[in-house]
Motif scaffolding. Structure first.
Motif, PDB file in Angstrom:
ATOM      1  N   LEU A  63       7.392  12.752   3.646  1.00  0.00           N
ATOM      2  CA  LEU A  63       6.883  13.804   4.316  1.00  0.00           C
ATOM      3  C   LEU A  63       6.592  14.076   5.916  1.00  0.00           C
ATOM      4  O   LEU A  63       7.218  15.928   6.084  1.00  0.00           O
ATOM      5  CB  LEU A  63       5.300  14.256   4.436  1.00  0.00           C
ATOM      6  CG  LEU A  63       4.949  14.037   2.398  1.00  0.00           C
ATOM      7  CD1 LEU A  63       2.912  13.412   2.702  1.00  0.00           C
ATOM      8  CD2 LEU A  63       4.851  15.368   1.935  1.00  0.00           C
ATOM      9  N   ASN A  64       6.239  13.679   6.514  1.00  0.00           N
ATOM     10  CA  ASN A  64       6.528  13.383   7.845  1.00  0.00           C
ATOM     11  C   ASN A  64       8.090  14.250   8.374  1.00  0.00           C
ATOM     12  O   ASN A  64       8.547  15.111   9.021  1.00  0.00           O
ATOM     13  CB  ASN A  64       6.177  12.655   8.974  1.00  0.00           C
ATOM     14  CG  ASN A  64       4.659  12.090   8.906  1.00  0.00           C
ATOM     15  OD1 ASN A  64       3.519  13.557   8.871  1.00  0.00           O
ATOM     16  ND2 ASN A  64       4.098  11.122   8.942  1.00  0.00           N
ATOM     17  N   SER A  65       8.949  13.739   8.036  1.00  0.00           N
ATOM     18  CA  SER A  65       9.992  14.282   8.158  1.00  0.00           C
ATOM     19  C   SER A  65      10.638  15.329   7.557  1.00  0.00           C
ATOM     20  O   SER A  65      11.811  15.993   8.040  1.00  0.00           O
ATOM     21  CB  SER A  65      11.081  13.036   7.115  1.00  0.00           C
ATOM     22  OG  SER A  65      11.242  12.700   6.485  1.00  0.00           O
ATOM     23  N   THR A  66       9.870  15.743   6.511  1.00  0.00           N
ATOM     24  CA  THR A  66       9.950  16.845   5.863  1.00  0.00           C
ATOM     25  C   THR A  66       9.278  18.217   6.089  1.00  0.00           C
ATOM     26  O   THR A  66       9.221  19.467   5.425  1.00  0.00           O
ATOM     27  CB  THR A  66      10.244  17.534   4.216  1.00  0.00           C
ATOM     28  OG1 THR A  66       9.209  16.719   3.588  1.00  0.00           O
ATOM     29  CG2 THR A  66      11.580  16.772   4.184  1.00  0.00           C
ATOM     30  N   GLY A  67       8.398  18.132   7.217  1.00  0.00           N
ATOM     31  CA  GLY A  67       8.034  19.503   8.096  1.00  0.00           C
ATOM     32  C   GLY A  67       6.437  19.181   6.911  1.00  0.00           C
ATOM     33  O   GLY A  67       5.234  20.261   7.532  1.00  0.00           O
ATOM     34  N   THR A  68       5.775  17.922   6.356  1.00  0.00           N
ATOM     35  CA  THR A  68       4.440  18.053   6.562  1.00  0.00           C
ATOM     36  C   THR A  68       3.506  17.138   6.554  1.00  0.00           C
ATOM     37  O   THR A  68       3.985  15.885   6.791  1.00  0.00           O
ATOM     38  CB  THR A  68       4.110  17.813   4.729  1.00  0.00           C
ATOM     39  OG1 THR A  68       4.326  19.113   3.970  1.00  0.00           O
ATOM     40  CG2 THR A  68       2.958  17.586   4.105  1.00  0.00           C
ATOM     41  N   PRO A  69       2.647  17.348   8.291  1.00  0.00           N
ATOM     42  CA  PRO A  69       2.032  16.206   8.579  1.00  0.00           C
ATOM     43  C   PRO A  69       1.692  15.178   8.193  1.00  0.00           C
ATOM     44  O   PRO A  69       0.871  15.258   7.221  1.00  0.00           O
ATOM     45  CB  PRO A  69       1.261  16.852   9.533  1.00  0.00           C
ATOM     46  CG  PRO A  69       2.163  18.354  10.279  1.00  0.00           C
ATOM     47  CD  PRO A  69       2.627  18.800   8.027  1.00  0.00           C
ATOM     48  N   ALA A  70       1.457  13.478   7.807  1.00  0.00           N
ATOM     49  CA  ALA A  70       0.967  12.958   7.093  1.00  0.00           C
ATOM     50  C   ALA A  70       0.685  11.500   7.759  1.00  0.00           C
ATOM     51  O   ALA A  70       1.875  10.937   8.795  1.00  0.00           O
ATOM     52  CB  ALA A  70       2.612  12.242   5.651  1.00  0.00           C
ATOM     53  N   LEU A  71       0.174  10.285   7.201  1.00  0.00           N
ATOM     54  CA  LEU A  71      -0.695   9.337   7.849  1.00  0.00           C
ATOM     55  C   LEU A  71      -0.843   8.530   6.500  1.00  0.00           C
ATOM     56  O   LEU A  71      -1.408   9.208   5.825  1.00  0.00           O
ATOM     57  CB  LEU A  71      -1.127   9.474   8.944  1.00  0.00           C
ATOM     58  CG  LEU A  71      -3.073   9.899   8.730  1.00  0.00           C
ATOM     59  CD1 LEU A  71      -3.587   9.425   9.421  1.00  0.00           C
ATOM     60  CD2 LEU A  71      -3.165  11.531   8.451  1.00  0.00           C
ATOM     61  N   PHE A  72      -0.590   7.206   6.521  1.00  0.00           N
ATOM     62  CA  PHE A  72      -1.085   5.789   6.037  1.00  0.00           C
ATOM     63  C   PHE A  72      -2.438   5.358   6.226  1.00  0.00           C
ATOM     64  O   PHE A  72      -2.693   5.048   7.467  1.00  0.00           O
ATOM     65  CB  PHE A  72      -0.150   5.391   5.778  1.00  0.00           C
ATOM     66  CG  PHE A  72      -0.194   4.223   4.843  1.00  0.00           C
ATOM     67  CD1 PHE A  72      -0.191   4.452   3.138  1.00  0.00           C
ATOM     68  CD2 PHE A  72      -0.902   3.225   5.032  1.00  0.00           C
ATOM     69  CE1 PHE A  72      -0.461   3.851   2.512  1.00  0.00           C
ATOM     70  CE2 PHE A  72      -1.111   2.388   3.889  1.00  0.00           C
ATOM     71  CZ  PHE A  72      -1.169   2.240   2.834  1.00  0.00           C
ATOM     72  N   MET A  73      -3.519   5.275   5.078  1.00  0.00           N
ATOM     73  CA  MET A  73      -4.849   4.313   5.502  1.00  0.00           C
ATOM     74  C   MET A  73      -4.460   3.276   4.237  1.00  0.00           C
ATOM     75  O   MET A  73      -4.630   4.475   3.075  1.00  0.00           O
ATOM     76  CB  MET A  73      -5.783   5.754   5.522  1.00  0.00           C
ATOM     77  CG  MET A  73      -7.261   5.383   5.369  1.00  0.00           C
ATOM     78  SD  MET A  73      -8.791   6.370   5.087  1.00  0.00           S
ATOM     79  CE  MET A  73      -8.139   6.174   3.570  1.00  0.00           C
ATOM     80  N   HIS A  74      -4.465   1.906   4.846  1.00  0.00           N
ATOM     81  CA  HIS A  74      -4.724   1.505   3.525  1.00  0.00           C
ATOM     82  C   HIS A  74      -6.040   1.413   2.733  1.00  0.00           C
ATOM     83  O   HIS A  74      -6.986   1.370   3.581  1.00  0.00           O
ATOM     84  CB  HIS A  74      -4.423   0.325   4.121  1.00  0.00           C
ATOM     85  CG  HIS A  74      -3.818  -1.210   3.654  1.00  0.00           C
ATOM     86  ND1 HIS A  74      -5.001  -1.580   2.550  1.00  0.00           N
ATOM     87  CD2 HIS A  74      -2.934  -1.176   2.539  1.00  0.00           C
ATOM     88  CE1 HIS A  74      -4.589  -2.621   1.508  1.00  0.00           C
ATOM     89  NE2 HIS A  74      -2.890  -2.631   1.777  1.00  0.00           N
ATOM     90  N   ALA A  75      -5.921   0.921   1.531  1.00  0.00           N
ATOM     91  CA  ALA A  75      -7.100   1.351   0.553  1.00  0.00           C
ATOM     92  C   ALA A  75      -8.148   0.440   1.632  1.00  0.00           C
ATOM     93  O   ALA A  75      -9.243   0.791   1.381  1.00  0.00           O
ATOM     94  CB  ALA A  75      -7.045   0.854  -0.652  1.00  0.00           C
ATOM     95  N   ALA A  76      -7.923  -1.017   1.835  1.00  0.00           N
ATOM     96  CA  ALA A  76      -9.007  -1.852   2.032  1.00  0.00           C
ATOM     97  C   ALA A  76      -9.581  -1.818   3.511  1.00  0.00           C
ATOM     98  O   ALA A  76     -10.638  -1.714   3.841  1.00  0.00           O
ATOM     99  CB  ALA A  76      -8.133  -3.216   1.884  1.00  0.00           C
ATOM    100  N   ASP A  77      -8.908  -0.720   4.145  1.00  0.00           N
ATOM    101  CA  ASP A  77      -8.944  -1.117   5.677  1.00  0.00           C
ATOM    102  C   ASP A  77      -9.805   0.550   6.035  1.00  0.00           C
ATOM    103  O   ASP A  77     -11.096   0.387   6.197  1.00  0.00           O
ATOM    104  CB  ASP A  77      -7.503  -0.556   6.317  1.00  0.00           C
ATOM    105  CG  ASP A  77      -7.164  -2.049   7.396  1.00  0.00           C
ATOM    106  OD1 ASP A  77      -7.127  -3.377   6.696  1.00  0.00           O
ATOM    107  OD2 ASP A  77      -5.443  -1.809   6.900  1.00  0.00           O
TER     108      ASP A  77
END
Length: 324
Positions: free
Chosen positions: A66-80
């Motif tokens: 997503l980030n490399s194709t123009g959609t800002p994104a980030l990951f959030m681990h479910a446990a964290d």
């Protein structure tokens, strides 16, 4: 070590099962998928992807795409998430939670917390009748009835399906945003891929000498110019400074074959030159110049603008840049 006689058969079965699941996924792309795309486009925020276990790994890959194709994104681990990472979620974000079953304990803890933030939630889930599906605004149905291993336990088919569905989402968003070649280049400046996307002819030809002779130059002058500039060719110019043609090593060899046994000292540049050489604009991408050279089976190409020769790009230049 125990010998397994059917290794090839096992491997083919795995690929066959995963391919079948991916093929079946096509029929699951429906209005709900389209709603997910519009929810992201209209959100004005980022895409936050969450999951646990192998789903978390898949989620990180989708975030990168997503980030490399123009959609800002980030990951959030479910446990964290329940230990402070929920703070990364902003009001306009869209959260995608990936889970095969949609009923794991971690997901059941996470979902109410996400709902409390008020963000739009998308479930990427195989089980369409799960806790996660019922408590999300939209569902991306990543249906995987069985895993590819004989025990139906190892995340294989399900992760392949989720990964592919993430790719479908990313590319749909790319097309919807009108993401261009130049946009992609801005996000991928490194390595040979980056050079293929942004390196232009004008970045290369100034590093080379420009071999030039006049139309009435002698054969000796032509040979000396080609030899001294080491590009395997020379431009032939008119008195006006416009290009009349070029002479390459190949032209010289053909001339010698044509005049075998005859005197060649009387020949001039205009007698030997190719009058319609293959040319390229300085603003053209270097990879396009390479494609032309490969198609024409030539090792150099003339850079021309408004009938004026600016320089040469040689195949060796493109080799040095890692484009070949």
């Amino acid at each position: 070590m125990k010998l397994i006689k059917n290794i090839q058969s096992i491997a083919k079965d795995v690929l066959r099962q995963e391919a079948e699941a991916l093929h079946n996924l096509i029929d699951l792309i429906d209005d709900e998928f389209e709603k997910c795309v519009y929810a992201i486009l209209n959100s004005g925020g980022r895409v936050v992807i969450s999951g646990i276990g192998k789903s978390a790994i898949v989620g990180q890959k989708i975030v990168a795409t997503l980030n490399s194709t123009g959609t800002p994104a980030l990951f959030m681990h479910a446990a964290d998430a329940i230990h402070g990472d929920l703070g990364m979620i902003q009001q306009n974000d869209v959260v995608i939670v990936i889970s095969k079953s949609g009923d794991t304990p971690e997901i059941k803890v996470l979902v109410p917390l996400l709902k409390r933030t008020g963000v739009v939630m998308i479930a990427m889930v195989s089980n369409n009748d799960s806790y996660l599906s019922r408590n999300s605004h939209y569902v991306l149905h990543a249906y995987a009835p069985v895993e590819a291993d004989s025990l139906n336990l190892a995340p294989t088919t399900s992760t392949s399906v989720a990964m592919a569905l993430g790719d479908a989402l990313a590319i749909s968003l790319l097309e919807a945003r009108g993401f261009t070649h130049d946009d992609f280049a801005r996000f991928h400046p490194g390595g040979s891929l980056g050079k293929r996307l942004y390196l232009k002819v004008c970045d290369i030809y100034p590093n080379n000498a420009l071999p030039v002779v006049q139309e009435n130059a002698t054969l000796k002058e032509v040979i000396l110019e080609i030899t001294s500039k080491r590009l395997g060719a020379t431009v032939v110019e008119k008195a006006s400074g416009d290009m009349a043609g070029i002479i390459t090593d190949g032209d010289l060899r053909r001339m010698l074959n044509l005049h075998a046994g005859d005197s060649i000292l009387h020949l001039k540049a205009c007698d030997i030159m190719t009058t319609s050489p293959v040319c390229v604009s300085p603003d053209e991408y270097a990879v396009k110049a390479l494609e032309i050279m490969q198609a024409k089976s030539i090792t150099q190409i003339v850079v021309v603008e408004n009938e004026k020769v600016l320089g040469f790009v040689h195949l060796h230049d493109l080799l040095r840049e890692g484009l070949v």
